[in-house]
Motif scaffolding. Structure first.
Motif, PDB file in Angstrom:
ATOM      1  N   LEU A 378      33.130  41.033  39.808  1.00 24.22           N
ATOM      2  CA  LEU A 378      34.387  40.849  38.352  1.00 24.22           C
ATOM      3  C   LEU A 378      36.016  40.953  39.211  1.00 24.22           C
ATOM      4  CD1 LEU A 378      35.584  40.511  35.759  1.00 24.22           C
ATOM      5  CD2 LEU A 378      34.786  43.044  35.022  1.00 24.22           C
ATOM      6  N   SER A 381      37.483  38.067  40.630  1.00 16.74           N
ATOM      7  CA  SER A 381      37.426  36.802  39.997  1.00 16.74           C
ATOM      8  C   SER A 381      38.464  36.472  39.943  1.00 16.74           C
ATOM      9  CB  SER A 381      36.233  36.758  39.425  1.00 16.74           C
ATOM     10  OG  SER A 381      36.108  35.890  38.371  1.00 16.74           O
ATOM     11  N   VAL A 382      38.286  37.843  39.195  1.00 17.63           N
ATOM     12  CA  VAL A 382      40.151  38.941  38.706  1.00 17.63           C
ATOM     13  C   VAL A 382      41.608  37.934  39.637  1.00 17.63           C
ATOM     14  CG1 VAL A 382      41.866  40.485  37.529  1.00 17.63           C
ATOM     15  CG2 VAL A 382      39.859  39.901  36.725  1.00 17.63           C
ATOM     16  N   ASN A 385      42.048  34.712  39.764  1.00 15.74           N
ATOM     17  CA  ASN A 385      42.334  33.982  38.466  1.00 15.74           C
ATOM     18  C   ASN A 385      44.162  34.346  38.682  1.00 15.74           C
ATOM     19  OD1 ASN A 385      40.937  32.488  37.724  1.00 15.74           O
ATOM     20  ND2 ASN A 385      39.715  34.063  36.096  1.00 15.74           N
TER      21      ASN A 385
ATOM     22  N   GLY B  85      41.042  29.814  33.473  1.00 21.05           N
ATOM     23  CA  GLY B  85      41.825  31.561  34.156  1.00 21.05           C
ATOM     24  C   GLY B  85      42.551  32.340  33.361  1.00 21.05           C
ATOM     25  N   PHE B  89      42.532  35.526  30.126  1.00 21.47           N
ATOM     26  CA  PHE B  89      43.734  36.861  30.564  1.00 21.47           C
ATOM     27  C   PHE B  89      44.460  36.879  28.663  1.00 21.47           C
ATOM     28  CE2 PHE B  89      44.360  35.547  35.134  1.00 21.47           C
ATOM     29  CZ  PHE B  89      43.765  36.717  35.425  1.00 21.47           C
ATOM     30  N   ARG B 122      34.366  39.241  29.703  1.00 22.79           N
ATOM     31  CA  ARG B 122      33.866  40.165  30.906  1.00 22.79           C
ATOM     32  C   ARG B 122      34.685  41.411  30.585  1.00 22.79           C
ATOM     33  NH1 ARG B 122      34.307  36.938  36.611  1.00 22.79           N
ATOM     34  NH2 ARG B 122      36.876  35.959  35.569  1.00 22.79           N
TER      35      ARG B 122
END
Ligand code: FMN
Ligand code: SF4
Ligand code: SF4
Ligand code: FES
Lengths: 445, 778
Positions: A378, A381-382, A385, B85, B89, B122
């Motif tokens: 995670l 992946s964050v 992004n 993405g 957010f 998530r």
């Protein structure tokens, strides 16, 4: 290897607070470069060319060639242009500009005046971070000395060149060190980075062409003018000219600011700092908190210059070398770093505003025994992004530590998640600085 | 032109275009939140990330300039990943409370998350909660839903002209909040509701009353100022629930003023008149339409027989429809009376018979943006013309030198190049100075009358500015049109325009100020004008959509005349308490939402609309009532079967513009520069939310700062001279009337002036909007 110093040469932390004055600087050969330019009427293009030849790269972090940047200022522009010096120095681990400003402020002033001459600017600002107030005060005093000596103001040293220089202090926001955030802040606005392009060279302070460089970058300029760009380049390595200040912190015997030529092997710098305090070298963040961490073995093979460190997968950045020994829990260290970026994001763009909090909360959870097996994926992946998708580089700066820590010290994170405790036994760990959490904004697990 | 390829489609775009512009041109949708075509580029939401060939990172389409030969992929894996993405957010801290959110069903975040969001989050951490802010009576906040796009902030700063909102704090703690007066007081504030892509800013009057998909959307036209903003009126069960802008770049762009947007609340006011009523023996009784109209027909016929038709007169509101205005004048003239006027707040009619046509803006509305010089004469610009002022604000930002001469110094939020603020009696003299100075600078000759004036430096500066421009305009505002020397101001402005080559126009006061001229609802040769109709009390009055005690230049005189009359027939959607005293018949006629009709705006644009809901109760469209009344009176030419037929008759066709009816050129006006004003001069504004019958009854508008009770405003010197302290109660006396109000300091007023608003019941007992008065401490 040369041991020539050009920024802090002959300046001793024990006596430096007495020898910063104009007279002392002149005694050390100061303002000779400015006098040379003005008395010999050196054309501005030649000054820029000399800086280009020196391969002086920006000392603020990105390492952009300074001469090239000066050359971007549009020649035909009618109206004011500005010189801005970035002394915001907010990156954790970085404290080199502090010593420069404390012991040698006139060299910064001289560098800025020369930059003004080179790009046809008559006004400059030095943005000094507000946390160490004495630096700001000292710089104001140095400016007064320079003004009194006719080195600033109208018709400098009897020439036709005018240049005014002002100090401006920040209030401790890291993001105001980002060059366009800094410009906004000088303009009296909230320090939020601008979208680029346009770059400051075309649209800078008050929308005018602006040169913005780091303090150390400006301070290198007088020496280049006196000794020539090639001489400066020869001090370091090809494409990595000159000397560099390294602010070494962490578990070394003598933390502090060291000036060494570019390309100096890391073990040599470690030696200069008296080696490790006790314990074995575990990891090094070579360029300030946003540079990826490198494990000891990789770091010991690096030389200290932009290209070598980049090849090793990190950045020379601002030259803030954070040295960690075996007592450091990497999860805790990352939690500390992530909190910094979470707290310092300006909040303007979505990936950084939302992502920094997410990263911090997950790392915080892992550190506190609430990690889950999927958390490492995670986190990665964050960071994917965030990186490359933000307005300024703070987003990347927040992501890179997470990626590098979890990459190089993956087993430590896995251990933490599985066993809900540190791989490094608590009795080995030292008391580190604790995270300061703003009341009422308690980030939750 | 630059070549660009978007998703394989090639096109050419002008230099300086962004990828977003190019995508619009290509018909390609790129998801976005912060981008708005009328606002500066913020590039902060990152939703518009696309792939650009050779760029290593995805680029924000809204901020990336097109370069020649650029190839853009909006749906490539890189682009879609980046967009997803960002969407993730945006949603992690969003409350996802769509079922209880007023924006649900018309939310950009909701719509886009359907395409780019995941099924489950998530993000397992705690979500952010943000305290709501008080933005006043019109805009409701749920700040936890905010996605920080800063559209609202940029709107207040760039379009409304004052940065009333800002983003405080840093990072995840960043919050949008008001900080100038701790709330939002702009007359354009409702637009931030439209701009907010999520449910953070919603309409306070509307919220929780319906879902967007439950409402019908109908087009209409705003019945307030001279702009004629285009509207989408949303209705459910024959009730208007909300008003939104209908985009028309040539008129209101994508904006509405708050009165355009929120005045609909008055449509459901308890003061609505829903049945014809007759006064019998001093008592009001309900009547049928038949009874009421028979009564009116008899009364008018009797008056005409006993006193002559000239004893009849009609006062028609300039907010009435073209069709109503046309039939009213036709009816009066059919009976033999030319006494009809719609210019209720005008006091100087010396231009009548000398004017070439209907006074108008003198240019297209959109041309305002391109002006490089403008002189505004006598206008409470922001409040009288909220969206025209906005256009001038944009022009000023691009370098237009806007100058102002006026009798009050309210902040226009337009960058003003030069201004001069003088007492109302000095206004013609001041404009004369500008004319003289411009003539001197241009080497033109002026009348002997003007040769005498001496020019102040401010007047000279204004003149120099006008002379140096290539696209200038001189604009007369409401205050100038209502001025006691309005004809002189007009003639001077006309001269100034001629000397400087500037355009010359009126900032139209009301939705049908031009339409009233076109419909001939203004006196022709032999007829009495509004002032005369009231000054020589007539026997019978027909009041169309007007509340004369609030809408006329001199309420004192108005009430006296109406009270003396034998018959007063009121055609209005509302019953006003004071009307009940003088009226004899009340006929409930439709407001703009319940009738078809036409407004002709200040640029001469003919804008027709249909009813959006059924008339309330026994209400009837005004044109139908007049048509039947014409029949009952046995007048010829009252056979129209639709409002379209009435319009066709009034306009002699179906023009889009009435260009041939517009003309600001007046000949033979005698200048009246005499400066006789002994004593305290009254400066009257008509506050934005008291200007017409609808806004006066819109509860939410009435709660806003602009609707506060009128004060007696004076500068410090005048207060001191009168021995009055700001904040204390005073008695304002004018003519036979007295009003008690609070004294207030207004540093922008000239000496010896007292600003007392018109259009309000508190001041309805006073005399003319311009004149002298006295102020006494209590
Ligand atoms: C979040 C952030 C913080 C920064 N802080 C600093 C700083 O404190 N000092 C500095 O010189 N450069 C800082 N920078 C880099 C500047 O944006 C800029 O690259 C630099 O001032 C240019 O000068 P140089 O070319 O001489 O390095 C920062 C960048 C970012 C993204
Ligand atoms: S990356 Fe972060 S710090 Fe930089 S502009 Fe975006 S929100 Fe602000
Ligand atoms: S309140 Fe709405 S318009 Fe304003 S920043 Fe937040 S989301 Fe954007
Ligand atoms: S629409 Fe481009 S970044 Fe928001």
């Amino acid at each position: 290897m040369s041991t020539q110093q050009i920024l802090l040469a002959g300046l001793d932390p024990n006596t430096g607070d007495q020898t910063w004055h104009l007279a002392d600087y002149v005694k050390r050969g100061g303002y000779a470069a400015l006098k040379k330019i003005l008395s010999e009427n050196i054309p501005p293009e030649n000054v820029i060319n000399e800086v280009k030849k020196s391969a002086l790269r920006g000392r603020g972090g990105a390492g952009f060639p300074a001469g090239l940047k000066w050359g971007f200022i549009p020649k035909a522009y009618q109206g004011p242009r500005y010189i801005c010096c970035n002394t915001d120095e907010g990156e954790p681990g970085t404290f080199k500009d502090r010593d420069l400003m404390r012991f040698n402020p006139h060299q910064v002033i001289e560098g800025m005046i020369i930059a003004g001459y080179a790009v046809g600017s008559e006004r400059g600002y030095n943005y000094i971070h507000g946390e160490v107030w004495s630096l700001y005060k000292r710089f104001e005093e140095a400016l007064d000395e320079a003004r009194a000596a006719g080195l600033l103001g109208q018709k400098i040293l009897g020439s036709n060149f005018n240049f005014e220089l002002f100090a401006h202090h920040g209030y401790g926001a890291y993001v105001c060190g980002e060059e366009t955030g800094l410009l906004e802040s000088i303009e009296g606005k909230k320090g939020q980075p601008r979208y680029k392009p346009p770059f400051p060279a075309n649209y800078g302070l008050y929308g005018r062409p602006t040169v913005i460089n780091n303090t150390e970058t400006f301070a290198a300029v007088p020496w280049i003018i006196i000794n020539g760009g090639e001489k400066y380049l020869e001090l370091g390595k090809p494409n990595n000219g000159g000397t560099k200040l390294f602010s070494v912190s962490g578990h070394v015997v003598k933390p502090g600011v060291y000036e060494v030529p570019m390309g100096t092997p890391f073990p040599v710098l470690l030696e200069m700092c008296g080696g490790m305090r006790n314990g074995k070298l575990k990891a090094v963040i070579p360029g300030g908190s946003s540079a990826p961490v490198l494990p000891a073995d990789i770091m010991m093979d690096c030389t200290l210059d932009y290209d070598s460190i980049a090849k090793a997968g990190s950045m020379l950045g601002s030259g803030a070398v954070i040295v960690m020994d075996e007592s450091v829990c990497m999860v805790k260290a990352l939690e500390r770093l992530s909190y910094f970026y979470f707290e310092e994001s300006c909040g303007q763009c979505t990936p950084c505003r939302e992502g920094t909090g997410w990263l911090y909360r997950v790392v915080h959870r892992i550190e506190h025994g609430l990690g889950k097996p999927e958390d490492l994926d995670l986190l990665n992946s964050v960071t994917d992004n965030i990186m490359g998708r933000t307005i300024c580089a703070l987003g990347d700066a927040a992501a890179l530590p997470v990626r590098s820590f979890t990459k190089h010290f993956k087993s430590e994170f896995e251990y933490h998640i599985e066993n809900k405790k540190c791989l490094v036994p608590p009795e080995v760990q030292r008391e580190g600085s604790r995270i300061y959490v703003t009341p009422n904004r308690v980030p939750s697990c | 032109m630059l070549d660009i390829e978007i998703d394989g489609k090639t096109l050419q775009v002008p230099e300086g275009s962004t990828v977003m512009d190019a995508a619009h041109q290509a018909g390609t949708y790129i998801p976005h939140f912060c981008y708005h075509k009328k606002l500066s580029i913020a590039a902060n939401c990152r939703m518009c990330l696309v792939q650009v060939e050779k760029a290593p990172k995805p680029m924000p389409a809204c901020a990336t300039p097109v370069t020649n030969g650029m190839k853009v992929f909006t749906h490539s894996e890189l682009a879609i990943n980046a967009q997803k993405g960002v969407m993730e957010f945006l949603l992690i801290n969003h409350p996802l409370d769509c079922p209880i959110c007023d924006q649900g069903g018309e939310c950009q975040l909701q719509d886009l998350s359907a395409g780019y969001g995941g099924g489950a989050s998530r993000y397992q951490e705690e979500k952010r909660v943000v305290v709501n802010k008080n933005l006043g009576p019109l805009v409701s906040t749920d700040m936890t839903r905010c996605i920080h796009c800063t559209r609202c902030v940029r709107f207040t700063q760039e379009i409304a002209g004052l940065m009333e909102l800002g983003q405080a704090y840093r990072g995840e703690h960043a919050e949008i909040m008001p900080f100038v007066e701790q709330t939002v007081a702009s007359e354009l504030s409702g637009n931030i509701i439209d701009l907010c892509p999520v449910g953070a800013l919603t309409s306070k009057p509307f919220r929780f009353s319906a879902r967007s998909w439950e409402m019908a959307r109908r087009k209409s036209v705003s019945p307030h100022d001279g702009l004629g903003s285009n509207l989408i009126v949303q209705t459910k069960h024959d009730r208007v629930l909300r008003v939104l802008p209908l985009e028309n770049e040539a008129v209101n762009e994508c904006w509405l003023s708050d009165k355009d947007r929120f005045s609909y609340e008055a449509l459901n006011s308890a003061e609505r008149l829903t049945q014809p009523m007759l006064k019998q023996d001093g008592k009001w009784i309900n009547a049928s339409w038949q009874q009421a109209l028979d009564y009116v027909a008899h009364a008018f016929k009797d008056i005409a027989k006993d006193h002559g038709a000239a004893a009849l007169g009609a006062l028609t509101a300039p907010q009435a429809t073209l069709e109503e205005l046309f039939l009213t004048q036709k009816l009066l003239r059919g009976l033999g009376s030319g006494n009809v006027d719609s210019r209720l707040r005008q006091s100087d009619f010396a231009l009548d018979g000398k004017l070439g046509g209907a006074p108008w803006l003198g240019m297209k509305i959109a041309e305002i943006n391109a002006l490089d010089r403008a002189l505004v004469v006598g206008s409470f610009l922001r409040k009288d013309q909220p969206l025209l002022a906005q256009r001038l604000r944009q022009a000023a930002k691009r370098g237009c030198q806007v100058s102002l001469i006026h009798s009050a110094d309210d902040d226009t939020l337009v960058k003003i190049f030069a201004k001069s603020i003088v007492a109302p009696s000095q206004l013609p003299g001041l404009l004369a100075q500008v004319v003289k100075s411009a003539a001197e600078q241009k080497g033109a000759t002026v009348d002997a009358e003007l040769a005498k004036v001496s020019v102040t430096p401010e007047a000279q500066k204004i003149a120099a500015s006008l002379v140096s421009g290539t696209n200038a305009a001189i604009l007369l505002g409401n205050f100038a049109q209502q001025h006691a020397q309005a004809a002189t101001l007009h003639a001077l402005a006309q001269q100034l325009a001629k000397i400087t080559g500037a355009k010359f126009g009126y900032l139209g006061e009301a939705a049908n100020s031009v339409g009233a001229y076109v419909a001939k609802a203004v006196p022709q040769a032999g007829g009495l004008n509004a002032a005369q109709i009231l000054a020589s009390p007539l026997k019978g009055y027909l009041l169309l959509q007007a509340e004369p005690e609030l809408d006329c230049a001199n309420p004192q005189q108005t009430l006296a005349a109406l009270q003396k009359a034998a018959t007063v027939v009121v055609m209005s959607p509302f019953k006003l308490a004071s009307t009940l005293e003088y009226a004899d018949v009340l006929l409930p006629v439709a407001p703009f939402t319940e009738t078809s009709g036409t407004f002709i705006n200040t640029e001469g644009r003919v804008q027709s609309f249909n009813a959006v809901v059924k008339p309330l109760g026994d209400t009837r469209p005004g044109w139908k009532v007049l048509r039947v009344l014409g029949n009952l009176l046995g007048l010829p030419g009252f056979e129209q079967n639709s409002s379209e037929e009435v319009r066709a008759e009034a306009l002699a066709g179906q023009p889009e513009f009435v260009a041939d009816r517009l003309n600001n050129q007046a000949n033979g006006v005698v200048l009246n520069l005499s400066l006789s004003a002994a004593g305290l001069e009254r400066v009257s504004d008509v506050p934005i939310y008291f200007a017409d019958a609808l806004v006066r009854r819109a509860p939410s508008l009435q709660k806003s700062l602009d609707a506060k009770q009128p004060r007696a405003r004076m500068n410090a010197a005048t207060l001191a001279k009168l021995g009055v302290a700001a904040g204390k109660q005073v008695k304002v006396k004018q003519g036979s009337g007295v009003a008690q109000m609070t004294a207030e300091l207004d540093a922008g007023l000239p000496d010896n002036c007292v600003r007392v608003a018109a259009g309000h019941v508190l001041t309805a007992g006073l005399g003319a909007m311009q004149g002298t008065l006295t102020v006494e401490p209590m």
